[in-house]
Design an enzyme around this catalytic site. Sequence first.
Site, PDB file in Angstrom:
ATOM      1  N   PHE A 110     148.081  48.604 -10.379  1.00  0.00           N
ATOM      2  CA  PHE A 110     149.282  49.377 -10.678  1.00  0.00           C
ATOM      3  C   PHE A 110     149.904  48.865 -11.969  1.00  0.00           C
ATOM      4  CE2 PHE A 110     148.613  49.549  -6.156  1.00  0.00           C
ATOM      5  CZ  PHE A 110     148.957  50.836  -5.790  1.00  0.00           C
TER       6      PHE A 110
ATOM      7  N   THR B 251     143.308  47.983  -6.023  1.00  0.00           N
ATOM      8  CA  THR B 251     143.969  49.008  -6.850  1.00  0.00           C
ATOM      9  C   THR B 251     144.918  48.312  -7.813  1.00  0.00           C
ATOM     10  OG1 THR B 251     143.819  50.747  -5.174  1.00  0.00           O
ATOM     11  CG2 THR B 251     145.482  51.022  -6.867  1.00  0.00           C
TER      12      THR B 251
END
Length: 309
Positions: free
Chosen positions: A211, A209
């Site tokens: 960010f 992921t």
Amino acid sequence: MADDIDKLRAGIDTLDAELLALLRMFGEIVSGCRSLEQPLAIAYLGPAGTFSEMALGRHFGAAVEALPCASIDEVFRRCESGAAQFAVVPAENSTEGAIGRTLDLLLATPLKICAEVVLRVQQNLMAKRANLKAIRKVYSHSQSLAQCHDWLSQHLPGAQRVPLASNAEAARVAAKEAGAAAIGPEIAAARYGLKLLARSIEDDPKNRTRFLVLGARDAGPSGKDRTSLVMTAHNRPGAVHDLIAPLAAHGVSMTRLESRPARTGQWEYYFYVDIEGHRDDPKVAKALAELGDKAPFVKIFGSYPAAVL
């Protein structure tokens, strides 16, 4: 005698001016030191015990004031209002794709992307007691449950899978219920007093992921940077190709291109682009200048050091 007195007065005036300047400078130094005594306030998508909090810790460390927010919208608002100096928001997942709300809010915000953090999504099974056979119910975010489907089918085929709003909420609920477990990051187990029954149970060990760290300004060149922007295209054949052409002409590598509806009802789209290099790099600056002349709308979200994977 009069001349001597005038010279003395002039000397005193000069000393007073210099002393005043020194006092002002000293005041600025003291003010700066006092500001350093207060930890940075960082807004992030909460609750505490999530991958977002892990990303915050990875980038800023522990000596900050972490401000969990209930939504991505609130994260942006806190930083825009000055209640936080920086914001940390999820941008995309390597298997699930882009976080649409983050992309939408980037369109209107004055905040700039100043850094990125990429985390491996390491899912763990956690419970109050270390007894895998006693687990009858598994709580987690719906995406985490999906990411661990094969492992759960093999090791806990009879357990009920219950989706909740976040992995942290799942850990909180599991900590109060006998025969229940949660799936989430290791930070959630530590925060809610759970034991890790199994580590890295995700089906795809390459799942990541990304960010974004947002602030009032973007970062200076680091030598290995990325620039993010959004643009629109004219509604005619070859329009998107014409926008990309300046990048290729100046040797700028495009690492991401994604479209989202502009919500005008006219089948118009925003095109989100990531390119290698800093906006101040000569070849990137030339490509962006040409792109600005061709596209109806261009917004540069920021240039920032590329994350180390």
